[in-house]
Scaffold this active site. Structure first.
Site, PDB file in Angstrom:
ATOM      1  N   LYS A 268      15.795  -1.612   1.713  1.00 48.36           N
ATOM      2  CA  LYS A 268      14.435  -1.086   1.549  1.00 48.36           C
ATOM      3  C   LYS A 268      13.885  -0.765   2.933  1.00 48.36           C
ATOM      4  O   LYS A 268      13.793  -1.632   3.784  1.00 48.36           O
ATOM      5  CB  LYS A 268      13.551  -2.121   0.847  1.00 48.36           C
ATOM      6  CG  LYS A 268      12.047  -1.788   0.876  1.00 48.36           C
ATOM      7  CD  LYS A 268      11.200  -2.819   0.114  1.00 48.36           C
ATOM      8  CE  LYS A 268       9.711  -2.534   0.256  1.00 48.36           C
ATOM      9  NZ  LYS A 268       8.843  -3.542  -0.406  1.00 48.36           N
ATOM     10  N   ASP A 273       3.778  -0.519   4.577  1.00 46.62           N
ATOM     11  CA  ASP A 273       3.357  -0.664   3.183  1.00 46.62           C
ATOM     12  C   ASP A 273       1.875  -1.013   3.131  1.00 46.62           C
ATOM     13  O   ASP A 273       1.495  -2.181   3.243  1.00 46.62           O
ATOM     14  CB  ASP A 273       4.199  -1.753   2.501  1.00 46.62           C
ATOM     15  CG  ASP A 273       3.807  -1.949   1.039  1.00 46.62           C
ATOM     16  OD1 ASP A 273       3.066  -1.093   0.500  1.00 46.62           O
ATOM     17  OD2 ASP A 273       4.257  -2.954   0.440  1.00 46.62           O
ATOM     18  N   LYS A 280      -3.694  -2.853  -0.188  1.00 47.11           N
ATOM     19  CA  LYS A 280      -3.634  -4.291   0.127  1.00 47.11           C
ATOM     20  C   LYS A 280      -4.911  -4.738   0.813  1.00 47.11           C
ATOM     21  O   LYS A 280      -5.632  -3.922   1.392  1.00 47.11           O
ATOM     22  CB  LYS A 280      -2.455  -4.559   1.064  1.00 47.11           C
ATOM     23  CG  LYS A 280      -1.104  -4.475   0.412  1.00 47.11           C
ATOM     24  CD  LYS A 280      -0.012  -4.849   1.403  1.00 47.11           C
ATOM     25  CE  LYS A 280       1.366  -4.734   0.778  1.00 47.11           C
ATOM     26  NZ  LYS A 280       1.620  -5.674  -0.316  1.00 47.11           N
ATOM     27  N   ASP A 291       8.194  -4.159   6.510  1.00 45.41           N
ATOM     28  CA  ASP A 291       8.672  -3.883   5.161  1.00 45.41           C
ATOM     29  C   ASP A 291       9.931  -3.007   5.142  1.00 45.41           C
ATOM     30  O   ASP A 291      10.443  -2.660   4.085  1.00 45.41           O
ATOM     31  CB  ASP A 291       7.533  -3.236   4.340  1.00 45.41           C
ATOM     32  CG  ASP A 291       7.588  -3.587   2.869  1.00 45.41           C
ATOM     33  OD1 ASP A 291       8.252  -4.573   2.519  1.00 45.41           O
ATOM     34  OD2 ASP A 291       6.976  -2.861   2.063  1.00 45.41           O
ATOM     35  N   ASP A 350       1.532  -0.618  -5.292  1.00 48.38           N
ATOM     36  CA  ASP A 350       2.020  -1.565  -4.279  1.00 48.38           C
ATOM     37  C   ASP A 350       3.393  -2.134  -4.651  1.00 48.38           C
ATOM     38  O   ASP A 350       4.034  -2.779  -3.839  1.00 48.38           O
ATOM     39  CB  ASP A 350       0.991  -2.679  -4.101  1.00 48.38           C
ATOM     40  CG  ASP A 350       1.188  -3.438  -2.800  1.00 48.38           C
ATOM     41  OD1 ASP A 350       1.988  -2.963  -1.956  1.00 48.38           O
ATOM     42  OD2 ASP A 350       0.548  -4.492  -2.622  1.00 48.38           O
ATOM     43  N   GLU A 352       6.167  -0.728  -4.705  1.00 53.91           N
ATOM     44  CA  GLU A 352       6.860   0.512  -4.337  1.00 53.91           C
ATOM     45  C   GLU A 352       8.330   0.283  -3.992  1.00 53.91           C
ATOM     46  O   GLU A 352       9.139   1.196  -4.108  1.00 53.91           O
ATOM     47  CB  GLU A 352       6.145   1.176  -3.150  1.00 53.91           C
ATOM     48  CG  GLU A 352       6.529   0.669  -1.740  1.00 53.91           C
ATOM     49  CD  GLU A 352       6.167  -0.786  -1.506  1.00 53.91           C
ATOM     50  OE1 GLU A 352       5.328  -1.313  -2.267  1.00 53.91           O
ATOM     51  OE2 GLU A 352       6.714  -1.408  -0.579  1.00 53.91           O
ATOM     52  N   ARG A 354      10.728  -1.431  -5.406  1.00 52.86           N
ATOM     53  CA  ARG A 354      11.644  -1.258  -6.541  1.00 52.86           C
ATOM     54  C   ARG A 354      11.788   0.216  -6.901  1.00 52.86           C
ATOM     55  O   ARG A 354      12.805   0.628  -7.436  1.00 52.86           O
ATOM     56  CB  ARG A 354      11.162  -2.110  -7.727  1.00 52.86           C
ATOM     57  CG  ARG A 354       9.780  -1.760  -8.195  1.00 52.86           C
ATOM     58  CD  ARG A 354       9.148  -2.852  -9.051  1.00 52.86           C
ATOM     59  NE  ARG A 354       8.554  -3.923  -8.252  1.00 52.86           N
ATOM     60  CZ  ARG A 354       7.920  -4.978  -8.769  1.00 52.86           C
ATOM     61  NH1 ARG A 354       7.817  -5.116 -10.069  1.00 52.86           N
ATOM     62  NH2 ARG A 354       7.408  -5.903  -7.971  1.00 52.86           N
TER      63      ARG A 354
HETATM   64  N1  BES Z   1       6.292  -5.444   0.604  1.00 56.89           N
HETATM   65  C1  BES Z   1       5.641  -6.101  -0.451  1.00 56.89           C
HETATM   66  C2  BES Z   1       6.134  -7.527  -0.636  1.00 56.89           C
HETATM   67  C3  BES Z   1       5.611  -8.516   0.354  1.00 56.89           C
HETATM   68  C4  BES Z   1       4.338  -9.024   0.225  1.00 56.89           C
HETATM   69  C5  BES Z   1       6.407  -8.954   1.368  1.00 56.89           C
HETATM   70  C6  BES Z   1       3.868  -9.943   1.135  1.00 56.89           C
HETATM   71  C7  BES Z   1       5.952  -9.875   2.278  1.00 56.89           C
HETATM   72  C8  BES Z   1       4.673 -10.371   2.177  1.00 56.89           C
HETATM   73  C9  BES Z   1       5.839  -5.358  -1.766  1.00 56.89           C
HETATM   74  O1  BES Z   1       5.934  -3.980  -1.652  1.00 56.89           O
HETATM   75  C10 BES Z   1       4.650  -5.649  -2.602  1.00 56.89           C
HETATM   76  O2  BES Z   1       3.590  -5.223  -2.246  1.00 56.89           O
HETATM   77  N2  BES Z   1       4.853  -6.377  -3.700  1.00 56.89           N
HETATM   78  C11 BES Z   1       3.798  -6.742  -4.553  1.00 56.89           C
HETATM   79  C12 BES Z   1       4.262  -6.569  -5.976  1.00 56.89           C
HETATM   80  C13 BES Z   1       3.168  -6.702  -6.980  1.00 56.89           C
HETATM   81  C14 BES Z   1       2.200  -5.538  -6.860  1.00 56.89           C
HETATM   82  C15 BES Z   1       3.770  -6.768  -8.343  1.00 56.89           C
HETATM   83  C16 BES Z   1       3.453  -8.201  -4.261  1.00 56.89           C
HETATM   84  O3  BES Z   1       4.356  -9.003  -4.075  1.00 56.89           O
HETATM   85  O4  BES Z   1       2.273  -8.516  -4.213  1.00 56.89           O
HETATM   86 ZN    ZN Z   2       6.615  -3.273   0.114  1.00 54.09          ZN
HETATM   87 MN    MN Z   3       4.023  -3.063  -1.713  1.00 56.93          MN
END
Ligand code: BES
Ligand code: ZN
Ligand code: MN
Length: 498
Positions: A268, A273, A280, A291, A350, A352, A354
């Site tokens: 990825k 992000d 966020k 990210d 968010d 994204e 996947r």
């Molecule tokens: N890059 C983030 C995951 C992440 C969050 C990594 C915090 C490290 C610290 C990912 O793209 C994301 O935003 N995931 C969301 C998914 C949710 C919207 C289902 C998350 O984990 O909040």
């Molecule tokens: Zn992300």
């Molecule tokens: Mn995200």
């Protein structure tokens, strides 16, 4: 840094610093025992009078000791002999580098690999020296304008071994450790850069440079038009809100017969992000420059494999873009068609990672891979579940999961198995498309993985969620380079198994 195995007495004795270990209760290690004799029992006395405990990680520098040819002797505490295992050995090495870097020594003879460590052979003990030294001496390529502190003078490390057979094994171990070290450094360098420098185009340039440095690597870069031609509707949805153009990076390494099925590593590569329209919160949003750590890690692993000239075929795929909000950005409720043909309702922009990965997994099918492993900072939920210690490991293949899990143990870069499959995929039902991209808070790391599982289908596939392990926050803020050590160990052992 130059690493070499040493057996000849002179090279050992003349070192700028001799690094020796001692256990608790005055139980001196192999080399410490010998040096203690030369020093007229000084080390024993230090134990006796309570100045030295031998506790794991303890360090004491003896400058210009009389009686030995070494300019300095560095004593390292090894803990109790009974508890001295892989972890303790690595911890002792970490303490040794930290202390060595503060001395003026430009070369060192490390005697710690002479110690008996349960289940570890000489090759591994030497490999760990190179791995730990490289990792600990890594410096962030910062943009500070203040005067830089002087880099450590240490430039050559000899690892003492018992005999010629040991030297052969240690030389191979050091070669592996140094390769892991340079892969790790590449990965950390990229991840530590600010997102205005490390853009998708920048990542592509680094991948092209790999191909220049190693003739065994061929790099192909697809731009937005190329990605459109592949009909990667999910990947394109993520990038559409950004002014930075996306890239699909494909690096092919051929070390085995042409027709041998390759291992595919997918990363990825979200270079920033923001969350997109599902923006966020500001605190710690800056950390979303990391990210792209999954992408950086698979490129780092590629580098190590090429340096080692491993007899395998390896394909590395990095889907890289930004996730940004804008008038043109993808919206919650938008439905896109993925490269596989499955439609996805994007309920949360968010989620994204996947989306870009599902198209990369579909793309990997053209290589008829023996196994596919994707690496991603995918979910905050994985951090809640496992903290910063273990990467999440999900797989549809027991044998592959076992391989990755044991690679993590050997490389001291551990992963913990989490569930994936139908139950969690059921949480992703949509009334409007084949599948939704989010499925509620419960089991967030597993629902994310199960989204990918829907695309991996019959592939032998595993997923590493490195959201908690790829970087550190707080005072130590920066990339860890994980899971480069795990990946390289996995690939080395694939060679041994075939
Ligand atoms: N890059 C983030 C995951 C992440 C969050 C990594 C915090 C490290 C610290 C990912 O793209 C994301 O935003 N995931 C969301 C998914 C949710 C919207 C289902 C998350 O984990 O909040
Ligand atoms: Zn992300
Ligand atoms: Mn995200």
């Amino acid at each position: 840094m130059e690493f070499k195995a040493i057996i000849d007495a002179k090279a050992r004795n003349d070192a700028g610093c001799a690094v020796v270990g001692g256990y608790e209760e005055g139980d001196l290690g192999i080399a410490a025992g010998q040096i203690d004799k030369q020093l007229d029992g000084l080390i024993g006395k230090l134990h006796g009078n309570g100045d030295l405990s031998g506790k794991l990680g303890e360090v004491m520098l003896l400058p210009t000791p009389a009686g030995t040819a070494a300019a300095r002797v560095l004593l390292i505490g090894l803990g109790t002999r009974a508890a001295f295992g892989r972890k303790q050995y690595r911890k002792a090495l970490q303490s040794a580098v930290q202390a060595l870097a503060k001395t003026g020594a430009s070369d060192a003879a490390v005697y710690l690999a002479l110690e008996v460590v349960a289940d570890l052979d000489v090759q591994y003990r030497a490999r760990a020296v190179a791995e730990v030294f490289c990792a600990q001496l890594y410096k962030i390529p910062d943009l500070k304008t203040s005067a830089k502190p002087k880099p450590p003078r240490l430039s050559s490390v000899g690892v003492a071994v018992a005999d010629a057979r040991g030297a052969k094994a240690a030389t191979e171990g050091l070669r592996i450790g140094a390769a892991v070290g340079s892969g790790l450094a590449l990965s950390r360098d990229m991840a530590n850069l600010p997102p205005n420098v490390c853009t998708p185009r920048y990542m592509a340039t680094r991948a092209q440079r790999l191909a220049k440095d190693f003739p065994s690597i061929k790099t192909k870069i697809l731009d937005e038009n190329g990605i459109k031609a592949l009909k990667m509707g999910a990947f394109l949805a993520v990038t559409q809100g950004s002014d930075q153009p996306p890239r699909l990076i494909v690096c092919e390494y051929r070390g085995a017969k042409k027709n041998a099925a390759p291992i595919c590593l997918i990363g990825k590569g979200i270079t920033f992000d923001s969350g997109g329209i599902s923006l966020k919160d500001p605190p710690a949003m800056d950390e979303m420059k990391f990210d792209m750590s999954g992408g950086a890690a698979v490129l780092g692993a590629m580098r190590a494999v090429a340096e080692l000239e491993l007899p395998i075929n390896l394909v590395v795929i990095v889907a890289t873009c930004e996730n940004m909000p804008s008038g043109g950005a993808v919206k919650p409720a938008d439905i896109v068609t993925t490269m596989s043909g499955q439609t996805v309702e994007i309920l949360n922009t968010d989620a994204e990672g996947r989306l870009i990965l599902c198209d990369a997994i579909t793309y990997s099918r053209r290589f008829k891979p023996a196994a596919v492993v994707d690496v991603a900072t995918l979910t905050g939920a994985c951090i809640v579940a496992l903290g910063n210690h273990f990467s999440g490991l999900m797989s549809n293949d027991e044998a592959l999961a076992d391989e990755l899990e044991s690679a993590g143990v050997r490389a001291d870069d551990r992963a913990w198995r989490l569930p994936v499959g139908e139950e969690y995929a059921d949480q992703l039902k949509s009334n409007f498309a084949d599948i939704a991209n989010v499925g509620g808070r419960e089991g967030g790391a597993s629902t994310a993985a199960s989204f990918l599982w829907k695309f991996a289908k019959d592939l032998q596939w595993a997923h590493l969620d490195v959201a908690g392990t790829a970087w550190l926050s707080g005072a130590q803020k920066g990339s860890t380079g994980r899971p480069v050590p795990l990946l390289v160990d996995f690939l080395i052992n694939r060679v041994r198994a075939t």
